[in-house]
Scaffold this active site. Structure first.
Site, PDB file in Angstrom:
ATOM      1  CB  ILE A 181      -1.031   0.049   1.150  1.00 43.00           C
ATOM      2  CG1 ILE A 181      -0.369   0.038   2.514  1.00 43.00           C
ATOM      3  CG2 ILE A 181      -2.018  -1.074   1.031  1.00 43.00           C
ATOM      4  CD1 ILE A 181      -1.407   0.273   3.627  1.00 43.00           C
ATOM      5  CB  SER A 182       0.637   4.356  -1.963  1.00 39.58           C
ATOM      6  OG  SER A 182       0.400   3.703  -3.161  1.00 39.58           O
ATOM      7  CD  GLN A 183       6.028   8.299   0.896  1.00 39.49           C
ATOM      8  OE1 GLN A 183       6.215   8.189  -0.305  1.00 39.49           O
ATOM      9  NE2 GLN A 183       6.770   9.057   1.675  1.00 39.49           N
TER      10      GLN A 183
END
Lengths: 248, 835
Positions: free
Chosen positions: A97-99
């Site tokens: 999952i992205s930053q």
């Protein structure tokens, strides 16, 4: 023997349960605090990047959503302690999952309105969908990896996001029956922007695509469909950096 | 009386040295598959310090080990045999994930774990050679010769094995080789001691044979889940239907039964068609390309007309075209779509061709067998150099996959495709009015494209035909850019076709002669029209200043410094470092920094390994005064049996001598490998031929050096050093001529000439090390194992340092430095004992 153990055993059990309960509550408090700090961090980063995003601050609603959604509920158990660090996290199956900073910017670039219908391709653990669910009435999301889709559905149910509709399958053709959409987020890697998705975008709608490998977003592509149906893209890097300074 | 090493012991040394070198190359391959290429370099360079550790270990325990020499040798041989596969299997169990290294510090611990584990096999192999040096002090040149010859054989052997077997299987071949070496010494050299080792040897033999003939999936590769092959395999209905392996890479063909692959990078936003059925082809579990189903009906592949690389076909109908890097055939399909009469296509990897031409020929519509296509297996630059035809269009498209290109991982790899001289070569083969077309991935902020532009502009300026600004067209989509260079001046007719092409597909104009600022950045909007700015600046008189001011290194690549993918600039590092936490990781040109990190860790580890025995074992080594000129007798030793005689020079002198040699040997070797890649065309064969020639002739040199060593005069070292210097300098000065001459000749003569050129140099380079060792064996034999370790450490540092120097200053400087190091070594040549 039994008679003796009962009175001794029960209070211990109740004590343990209480301890567990309170520790749960304490943990929630700690998470809440960490989430608050994360939002402040994102605010500061956006401030620094304002020229690139064409705005000095993110939509307050987006920041509110970031402050509300429990990210720790969307990461594997062993990553929970890192849930509120500003970094991408592995969620298994070779996915991440992205930053949070990137998630905030991506969400903001969609310019979501309460009444919008939003489609997400690549549900992952469901975190981005949850953020969107805080902001719009209808979120549709498609995940191709069955196991991830199942987990995401669980995560979203547990955290109470009932307005997210999740489907397992190929996202290339979008979600025909629910189209058109005001916003589309494509988090799954694609060699090109699927033409059917462009078709399912409403005139005036926006599509956002992060480009890059896992753990490393290179830039964001914002696809906009003008009211006359004309398509254009913008390539946005999420940091303040120009390749050239000076007279050029 | 001199004790001579038996022939069987020398044979065992040959085998173990060959196996150790093979293991090194094999690990590079294996880690390139399960992780990424650049980390492979890093891991191997540190693992090689096993040689250094062995030096320390032997220096401190030498006498105990020599007392049980046969046992020690056999044990180490067997330990190498089994640790080679076991350590790799253990190392791949460590959940190291390079992509996370900036985010999660624990990854550094994992990396250290891998280092430590992989050091072991090299440690055992080095023990065998180092201990033999110490045992047969007066025959060091024979042992060194065996070691070098073994390495030479290993370098050829592993390439052959990689053609025949899957890399994981080769691990068991190494086990068998080690067991074989043990058998040989136990049957001949150490016959008397055989009995105590016998059960072990028999057990090893059985075990070795068992794992060799175990089922193929006995050893499984644990490929990182973040590599694109594994990502695709997560999708239901996908499976690997075919794998082939060669030294050029592991190819995996993936079929997807439920979800179409739809590989069409750079597709226009206006496209409405999608690709037909495809098979994915991965190289080393990454770099996806696709074999597209083709039934001969061009309409089914019309999507290929919706990419920027289709531009040249719309400006003018070429009658013939040359495609460099044919791969799985999408460029050929594109040319076919535009009904090109004749297509020459060049592809480096024969196994890729085999997939399209043989195994999946029906699927691909027998694309490579069509009458209008001539397919050539070979390297692009070499093909162009020897081609006697000219083409209306030469096309180079997206030779590297986006992921690899974007992460800056190629930075340390030399690449002769995109140098000034290469561009000139290509343009010489473009017919008047024809085009050279180069398509690359878009990177933001731009790096490749401005560098390519700068390289092309320089090449055109030198050709001096027309003003470069009149010959160039560049366009971009959000994903790819295409640069056209015309052999001639671009006409208004072409410009109007160009505008039509871009308008239809929503591609942006970057540059054409006469472009105005209003025409750029319309469809795929970047914050500034970066590429347009770059093009106009580079074509103006401000070009130099622009390159200077740019935050990435976009200086034109040349054959002297062929590092097209080296974009790193130190000046920009602080700015990027400050952005790392907030999503700026993509700005980091990590390949170069990893090289620096590898160098630093190798230097630190070497310092430790070289200094440690000096500190810990001063008395054991018989050193009381580090900087002084004398070494003293260890206490309790009788003068007659002493290890160290007075007057043998300070350990610092010895250290400098052997360190310089270690550095210089690889400097020259690496410089010539890089140069010969250009001459021999094929990187793989070039490395194999150059490396093995160097090692084998150096082995011969070592054997012959005995004669020289017998002289007591210090000046004998001057002979080989002078020869090395003379030869290297004359090669540097005449290399351009030699290259030009050799490129004209046939394959066989190119290889023969190359071997003839390298042989004398290698021969001389094999001498200084055993000569120095021979001197020490007379005066301070206690230091022999330590010196062996120093040489190992220096080699590791050298391999990395050589690449960095070549990137920064070019090959000539590298070779000159090597000569300087050899001279320095000659100056510090260990002195003889006064008679």
């Amino acid at each position: 023997m039994k008679k003796i153990t009962r009175p001794v055993g029960w209070p211990i059990l109740i004590g343990l349960a209480l301890l567990l309960f309170s520790s749960q509550a304490i943990a929630e408090d700690v998470f809440q605090q960490q989430r608050h700090e994360l939002v402040n961090l994102i605010k500061a980063d956006v401030e620094m990047t304002r020229d690139f995003l064409g705005q000095g601050a993110l939509d307050e609603r987006v920041l509110d959503a970031m402050g509300k959604v429990p990210r720790h509920e969307f990461v594997p158990e062993n990553q929970r302690s890192h849930a509120y660090e500003n970094r991408p996290l592995p969620i298994g199956y070779g996915q991440t999952i992205s930053q949070p900073y990137i998630v905030a910017i991506m969400t903001d670039l969609l310019k979501p309105k309460k009444t919008d219908r939003v489609l997400e391709i690549g549900t992952g653990s469901g975190y981005q969908a949850a953020i969107l669910a805080e902001l719009v009435e209808n979120v549709h999301t498609i995940e191709i990896v069955e196991e991830l889709s199942r987990q995401a559905a669980e995560n979203l149910k547990r955290t109470g996001y009932a307005n997210v509709h999740i489907r397992t399958g190929d996202g290339y053709y979008g979600w025909e029956t629910e189209a058109p959409f005001d916003g589309i987020v494509v988090t799954a890697v694609a060699s090109h922007i699927p033409p059917p998705l462009i078709k399912q975008l409403k005139p005036g709608g926006r599509m956002i695509i992060p480009v890059g490998a896992q753990f490393m977003t290179q830039y964001l592509v914002l696809v906009t469909k003008a009211s006359d149906g004309k398509i254009s893209t913008q390539q946005i890097i999420p940091v303040r950096f120009v390749p050239l300074t000076g007279t050029h | 009386m001199t004790i001579k090493p038996s022939f069987s012991l020398l044979a065992a040394i040959v085998i173990i040295s060959a196996s150790a070198l093979a293991y090194e190359i094999l690990l590079m391959r294996l880690f390139s598959i399960i992780q990424w290429h650049h980390f492979a370099t890093m891991i191997i360079s540190l693992a090689l310090l096993g040689y250094g550790i062995s030096g320390v270990f032997l220096a401190l325990n030498r006498d105990r080990l020599v007392d049980h020499f046969p046992l020690a040798i056999m044990t180490n041989l067997l330990l190498f045999s089994f640790s080679a596969p076991a350590c790799f299997l253990l190392a791949q169990q460590i959940p190291f994930s390079p992509a996370e290294i900036l985010w999660a510090p624990v990854q550094l611990l994992y990396l250290c774990g891998i280092y430590l584990i992989l050091t072991l096999p090299f440690f055992f192999a080095a023990n065998v050679v180092g201990l033999s040096f110490y045992r047969y002090q007066e025959q060091v040149s024979s042992i060194y010769a065996a070691d070098l010859c073994g390495a030479g054989i290993g370098s050829v052997g592993i390439i052959l094995l990689l053609f025949i077997l899957f890399p994981q299987k080769i691990l068991t071949v190494l086990t068998l080789a080690g067991v074989l070496a043990t058998l040989i010494v136990s049957s001949y050299a150490f016959r008397e001691q055989r009995d105590n080792m016998k059960p072990w040897i028999i057990l090893s033999l059985i075990l070795g044979l068992a794992i060799t003939f175990a089922p193929a999936d006995f050893i499984r590769l644990a490929i990182s889940p973040y590599k694109s092959l594994n990502q695709l395999l997560q999708i239901p209905g996908t499976k690997i239907i075919d794998s082939t392996s060669s030294p050029l890479g592991l190819l995996s063909v993936v079929k997807s039964t439920m979800t179409p692959l739809r590989h069409a990078p750079g597709l226009s936003l206006n496209a409405t068609t999608e690709p037909p059925e495809q098979l994915a082809v991965f190289t080393d579990a990454d770099n996806m390309t696709a074999i597209t189903r083709y039934n001969g009906n061009p309409e089914t592949i019309s999507y290929l007309d919706q990419t920027t690389s289709a531009l040249p076909y719309h400006l003018k109908q070429p009658s013939n075209t040359l495609i460099l890097g044919a791969g799985t055939g999408s460029d050929i399909l594109q040319a076919n779509y535009h009904a090109i009469k004749h297509i020459d296509a060049v592809e480096l990897n024969p196994q890729v061709i085999d997939l399209v031409k043989e195994k999946y020929a029906d699927f691909a519509g027998h694309l490579y067998d069509r009458a209008n296509i001539d397919l050539h297996v070979g390297e692009a630059r070499g093909f162009v150099a020897t081609a006697d035809k000219s083409y209306d269009l030469i096309n180079i498209s997206l030779l590297d996959a986006f992921g690899v290109s974007a992460a800056g991982l190629y930075s340390m790899a030399e690449n002769y495709l995109y140098t000034e001289q290469a561009i000139q070569d290509y343009l010489q083969h473009v017919s008047p009015g024809g085009y050279l077309s180069i398509t690359r991935w878009i990177k933001i902020p731009p790096r490749d494209e401005p560098k390519l532009l700068a390289t092309v502009v320089d090449a055109l300026k030198q050709a001096n035909a027309q003003p470069p600004g009149l010959q160039i067209i560049m366009i971009r989509s959000w994903q790819t850019s295409t640069l056209l260079v015309k052999n001639g001046v671009i006409s208004t007719e072409e410009i109007s076709r160009l505008k039509q092409f871009c308008n239809d597909r929503s591609f942006d104009l970057v540059y054409y002669p006469g472009i105005s600022d209003q025409e750029v950045n319309r469809f795929n909007i970047q914050r500034q029209p970066y590429l347009h700015q770059a093009a106009t600046a580079l074509l103006s008189t401000q070009g130099k200043a622009f390159i200077e001011d740019y935050k990435f290194n976009i200086e034109p690549a040349t054959d002297g410094r062929p590092y097209f993918f080296h974009f790193f600039k130190w000046r920009t590092l602080p700015e990027i470092a400050s952005l790392l936490d907030s999503g700026g990781v993509f700005l980091l040109e990590s390949g170069y920094l990893l090289l620096i990190a590898a160098l630093l860790q190798a230097i630190l580890a070497s310092l430790l390994l070289i200094a440690l025995p000096l500190w810990l074992g001063k008395s054991k080594l018989g050193i009381t005064n580090l900087s002084g000129t004398d070494l003293h007798l260890p206490e309790g030793r009788q003068a007659g049996k002493s290890d160290v005689k007075p007057g043998s020079g300070s350990p610092l002198r010895i250290l400098v001598y052997f360190f310089c040699l270690g550095l210089a040997f690889l400097f020259i070797e690496i410089a010539f490998i890089q140069k010969f890649i250009l001459i021999l065309h094929h990187p793989l064969y070039a490395i194999t031929v150059v490396l093995s020639t160097f090692l084998l002739t150096a082995g011969a040199g070592s054997q012959v050096s005995k004669e020289l060593s017998s002289s007591a005069a210090k000046s004998v070292i001057i002979l080989p050093v002078a020869a090395i210097s003379l030869l290297s300098i004359s090669y540097i000065m005449s290399l351009e001529f030699i290259t030009g001459f050799l490129l004209q000749t046939g394959n066989l003569s190119r290889y023969l000439f190359s071997i003839l050129l390298i042989a004398p140099l290698g021969f001389c380079m094999g001498m200084p090390f055993p000569m120095g060792l021979a001197k020490i064996s007379q005066t301070a034999p206690a230091l022999i194992p330590w010196v062996w370790g120093i040489n190992g450490c220096a080699s590791v540092i050298s391999a990395i340092l050589a690449t960095l120097i070549a990137m920064q200053f070019g090959f000539t400087v590298l070779v000159l430095l090597a000569i300087g190091l050899y001279c320095l070594a000659a100056w510090y040549f260990p002195e003889s004992t006064p008679a």
